[in-house]
Design an enzyme around this catalytic site. Sequence first.
Site, short mmCIF file in Angstrom:
data_model
loop_
_atom_site.label_atom_id
_atom_site.label_comp_id
_atom_site.label_asym_id
_atom_site.label_seq_id
_atom_site.Cartn_x
_atom_site.Cartn_y
_atom_site.Cartn_z
N SER A 304 -10.99 -15.42 -2.34
CA SER A 304 -12.38 -15.70 -2.70
C SER A 304 -12.47 -17.00 -3.46
O SER A 304 -11.55 -17.39 -4.18
CB SER A 304 -12.95 -14.58 -3.58
OG SER A 304 -12.38 -14.64 -4.89
N ASP A 305 -13.58 -17.72 -3.27
CA ASP A 305 -13.86 -18.80 -4.20
C ASP A 305 -14.16 -18.15 -5.55
O ASP A 305 -14.52 -16.98 -5.64
CB ASP A 305 -15.04 -19.65 -3.72
CG ASP A 305 -15.03 -21.05 -4.31
OD1 ASP A 305 -14.31 -21.27 -5.31
OD2 ASP A 305 -15.73 -21.92 -3.78
N TRP A 306 -14.01 -18.92 -6.61
CA TRP A 306 -14.11 -18.38 -7.96
C TRP A 306 -15.55 -17.95 -8.22
O TRP A 306 -16.46 -18.77 -8.32
CB TRP A 306 -13.65 -19.41 -8.97
CG TRP A 306 -12.19 -19.36 -9.29
CD1 TRP A 306 -11.63 -19.33 -10.54
CD2 TRP A 306 -11.07 -19.32 -8.39
NE1 TRP A 306 -10.24 -19.27 -10.46
CE2 TRP A 306 -9.88 -19.26 -9.15
CE3 TRP A 306 -10.95 -19.31 -7.00
CZ2 TRP A 306 -8.61 -19.20 -8.59
CZ3 TRP A 306 -9.68 -19.25 -6.42
CH2 TRP A 306 -8.53 -19.19 -7.21
#
Length: 788
Positions: A304-306
């Site tokens: 996941s992106d942050w």
Amino acid sequence: MGCPFFVFSKCLAQPCRLCFPIFFVYLQRETNHLFYPTRFHAMKKTLLSLMASLFLLPVLAAVTPIYLDELQPLELRVDDLLPRLTLDEKIALIHAQSKFSSPGVARLGIPTFWTDDGPHGVRPDVLWDEWEQAGATNDSCVAFPALTCLAATWNPALALAYGTALGEEARYRGKDMILGPGVNICRTPLNGRNFEYMGEDPCLAGQMVAPYVQGLQSQTVAACVKHYALNNNELFRHNTNVIVDDRALHEIYLPAFRAAVQQGGAWAIMGAYNRYRDTHNCHNSYLLGDILKRDWGFDGVVVSDWGGTHDTEQAITGGLDMEFGTWTNGLSEGARNAYDNYYLALPYKRLIEQGRYGTRELDEKVRRVLRLMLRTTLRDRRPRGAMCSAEHYATARAVGDEGIVLLQNQAQALPITPANTRRVLVVGENAIKMMTVGGGSSSLKVQREVLPLDGLRDRLRRDGIDVDYARGYVGDTTGAYNGVTTGQNLADRRTPQQLIDEAVDKARQADVVVFIGGLNKSPHQDAEEYDRESYGLPYGQDAVIEALAQVSRRVVVVNISGNPVAMPWRSRVAAIAQGWYLGSETGHALADVLCGDANPSGKLPFTWPERLDDVGAHALGDYPGTRRANEDVWDEHYREGIYVGYRWVDKAKTRPAFAFGHGLSYTTFALGKPMASATTITAGDSITFTIAVTNTGTCAGAEVVQLYLRDIKSRLPRPAKELKGFCKVALLPGQTTQARITIGSEALSYYDPDQGGWVAEPGDFEALIGTASDNLPARVRFKLVEAP
């Protein structure tokens, strides 16, 4: 205290006879990090434990678990390791334990997994649970040129060298995955993050990203290619729902990711913040499950992106494998040391314990994570890496030299030589401003950054040329980004007119005026989380350039940016060079090109429009989308479809300031007559185009031969031409060489939404060969025929 892997440790899950070989592998890996004081005392205890237990070696050494035997097939090792894990250990493996790490399994010899931001340098270390820098003294790096510059080299060999050097820096820092490279397509020049990407064309981006990934992963550091997919603007990036037709999705926005996976062999993909089909892309089952994993055969992890994870059940079923950066209460806001509340942590475990989910989805995620670890942290004899080496600086400089694009050069204003120059005036804030700090997650802490003014002054003084400086304008003087400072104080209290007056007075005494301006890494320029607010240059730079052009016939404009900008003064200056963000060797690379030590060979990786309305996304009026009533979601229709960049130029018949693929040289080249290896091909065949390239000038140089295809007749509308291959050749004066470009029959196909797949229709095609998308003089026709 004894070693946690040894027979005295009361291992709960494995026979004691397995512990010794596990420990040996662990010891070998951990000794690679003796440079880090925080690990030294733990190592002393480990070594004492080893000495106390050596008498067991003859009994235990012969037994090695399959998962630790690198001679065994990868999948067999995963099969051996997976059932050894408890439920808690499996859950722990699929989410973060700090800002940039996820846990290993100590009892099985699986180390902690460390990741860090890229894509053009290794980000400085931050605190365990905070974004504040950790204050380390060994995390300064080489800043390589931003990826727009790398793409502008049109040189896959340099992309390989770039990725390899970055991987060596990451290994020295103990990193196992770099969050990069980025290959989102340049749909609008307002996107604040275009500087991290590789331009507007899927073929160019695909052929440049694959070797970058290969080079990075050759150092046992995983590439995490981002941001998958359709993340083409920063404005409302968390709230945008992209509406795009299937052809544009598959023909424009996905091919570079596919190349990274199938040609580059990427071990990780990062999901994007935005939505597609009204589902967040970090757990979008269509993009991640159907296309990435099923259709492309991707066997790595989806990260996941942050902050890009939003729902536990969607994360379970939607293709996400590792969750990072969620607000640490797992819901909406930050809380320290609360990683167990991530969506894929305790909330997931509770759903399993309640019987709402089995372990099938969990085991699939863990298999992918184990595969990643067997490729990285569980590898024997990993490279130690290197940091800030002479070779890395040389690579950064070479990328800069080849990536700088000479856009305009009237009356041979460049290069600057003693024969035509005695005094040079440098004007502009970007000549003295650090650009390696700021811009978002790609901000770096560098060992050194050669500023443009310093590089030019040092180089020109060797030729006896005097160099003076005038500020010209004042832009961002804070030198601080998200609490990180450059240490520069650029404050200047003079008025804009006073600054212009000084520059004009000095320009009258100079033979050459070099204006170094453009954008910077501040909000609403080239920076994460922001899009630009207009197409023009900020800080009144146009007025400065216009004033300089009135008193000097030899004004050279160097634009520092990751995006095209409006140039209303273009016809009134002698030369224009696109200088990108060149990293640690900025001043040296710019001096190399401006002074003729390096002959420019860069080509634009995107179209440089005259006006913003000449861009399809803006001409059709749907950027940045429309907000839904009573809902914080922005529906953004990509109404231009497949007509992005030069494809839109051809369709709308606009005339850009500079075309895609454009770039000048200090020498000249001539192309011969093109030849094709066949007049007809069938599905599965390839065809090679050959053309003679001659350096007709007086100095050595390199030219990029570009091959575009045109489908003469198609059932569905197609662009007038599409880039399908290129070849960069270096030539001495008077030298001729043969440029060869080979394509497969798949290059002739388009995506048919009715059939849900790629179609290559039999018929006539034309190859257009030249040196820019608007300079394609050589043409060859051939046919695609059905197999007999």
